[in-house]
Scaffold this motif. Sequence first.
Motif, short mmCIF file in Angstrom:
data_model
loop_
_atom_site.label_atom_id
_atom_site.label_comp_id
_atom_site.label_asym_id
_atom_site.label_seq_id
_atom_site.Cartn_x
_atom_site.Cartn_y
_atom_site.Cartn_z
N UNK A 17 -22.85 33.43 -17.97
CA UNK A 17 -21.79 32.50 -18.31
C UNK A 17 -22.20 31.04 -18.18
N UNK A 18 -23.50 30.81 -18.05
CA UNK A 18 -24.13 29.49 -18.08
C UNK A 18 -24.38 28.87 -16.71
N UNK A 19 -24.19 29.66 -15.62
CA UNK A 19 -24.35 29.06 -14.31
C UNK A 19 -25.75 29.08 -13.75
N UNK A 20 -26.68 29.84 -14.33
CA UNK A 20 -28.03 29.93 -13.79
C UNK A 20 -28.87 28.72 -14.12
N UNK A 21 -30.02 28.65 -13.47
CA UNK A 21 -30.92 27.51 -13.71
C UNK A 21 -31.39 27.47 -15.16
N UNK A 22 -31.62 28.65 -15.72
CA UNK A 22 -32.09 28.68 -17.11
C UNK A 22 -30.93 28.72 -18.10
N UNK A 23 -29.73 29.02 -17.60
CA UNK A 23 -28.56 29.06 -18.48
C UNK A 23 -28.54 30.29 -19.36
N UNK A 24 -27.49 30.41 -20.12
CA UNK A 24 -27.37 31.52 -21.06
C UNK A 24 -28.29 31.28 -22.25
N UNK A 25 -29.06 32.29 -22.66
CA UNK A 25 -29.91 32.12 -23.84
C UNK A 25 -29.09 31.68 -25.04
N UNK A 26 -29.66 30.82 -25.87
CA UNK A 26 -28.93 30.30 -27.02
C UNK A 26 -28.59 31.40 -28.02
N UNK A 27 -29.30 32.51 -27.97
CA UNK A 27 -29.05 33.59 -28.93
C UNK A 27 -28.16 34.69 -28.35
N UNK A 28 -27.45 34.41 -27.26
CA UNK A 28 -26.58 35.40 -26.62
C UNK A 28 -25.21 34.78 -26.36
N UNK A 29 -24.15 35.53 -26.69
CA UNK A 29 -22.80 35.18 -26.29
C UNK A 29 -22.23 36.40 -25.58
N UNK A 30 -21.38 36.17 -24.57
CA UNK A 30 -20.89 37.26 -23.72
C UNK A 30 -19.40 37.48 -23.93
N UNK A 31 -19.03 38.72 -24.26
CA UNK A 31 -17.63 39.11 -24.41
C UNK A 31 -17.33 40.21 -23.39
N UNK A 32 -16.23 40.06 -22.67
CA UNK A 32 -15.82 41.05 -21.69
C UNK A 32 -14.36 41.41 -21.90
N UNK A 33 -14.02 42.66 -21.62
CA UNK A 33 -12.62 43.07 -21.61
C UNK A 33 -12.23 43.43 -20.19
N UNK A 34 -10.97 43.19 -19.85
CA UNK A 34 -10.50 43.46 -18.49
C UNK A 34 -8.99 43.57 -18.50
N UNK A 35 -8.47 44.38 -17.59
CA UNK A 35 -7.03 44.42 -17.40
C UNK A 35 -6.55 43.26 -16.55
#
Length: 277
Positions: A157-175
Amino acid sequence: MSGDPLERIAAALERLAPGPAAAPDWDAASAFVWDAHPDALHPVPEVSRVPLGLLVGIDRQRDTLLANTRRFAEGLPANNALLWGARGMGKSSLVKAVHAELEATGLKLVELQREDIGTVGRLLALLRGAPHRFVLYCDDLSFSHDDAAYKSLKAVLDGGATGRPANVVFYATSNRRHLMPRDMIENERGSAINPAEAVEEKVSLSDRFGLWLGFHACDQDGYLAMIRGYCAAHGLDVDDAALRAEAIEWQATRGARSGRVAWQFFTDLAGRHGVRI
């Protein structure tokens, strides 16, 4: 035994440690499942999904997620998305249907199981160097009281030192909107020296999703519209009054109305009428 003991220990650890995962044949499929034991991406020849046009009653969520994903597939900025809310209302179905709509662009879908969240760093390292764009998807995401795996998720979700790779987006489902039990938040708030700071780290996990898409239980008209849509798509001609009566009786036995219940009823109905789906 000859040799430096430290060298022998290092060699033994090297043999025990899993090596980096090999990149799969990306052309083998448009969807993959991550397996962390050992690390590997397995192609999914045929994804189980519902066509986007059959997802009724979630028009705003559909349009928003489709537009966000289309921008991402075109190389433009896009947000991570949290799809939260009522069970059976099409959260995971929407993610897979949106991917199907954009499959021709070369977009890949990678499913990450909830129990493998702790290995997401290794998965990102593999995806980072790939010549494709990926929707990284986790279904039914939530965290229990003593679960520290949410910290690994921050890398996506972009918090790491290297960040989220530019070619990846994250989708999650949750109740859950905040991905953790409410009493967990309140317990930490009550026992902390600084109550706000005690829960900020965990609550901020949800805040790191740029899109929050809420899904709510459908009414009876929406439930019946879903079933009629399935009938029309599969060529099942049933008297509307009989269909309505049977569908209402079916949902009464389940004690709920949802897209999942509508599909379960249609599955039973199609089976009784000899229609393959």
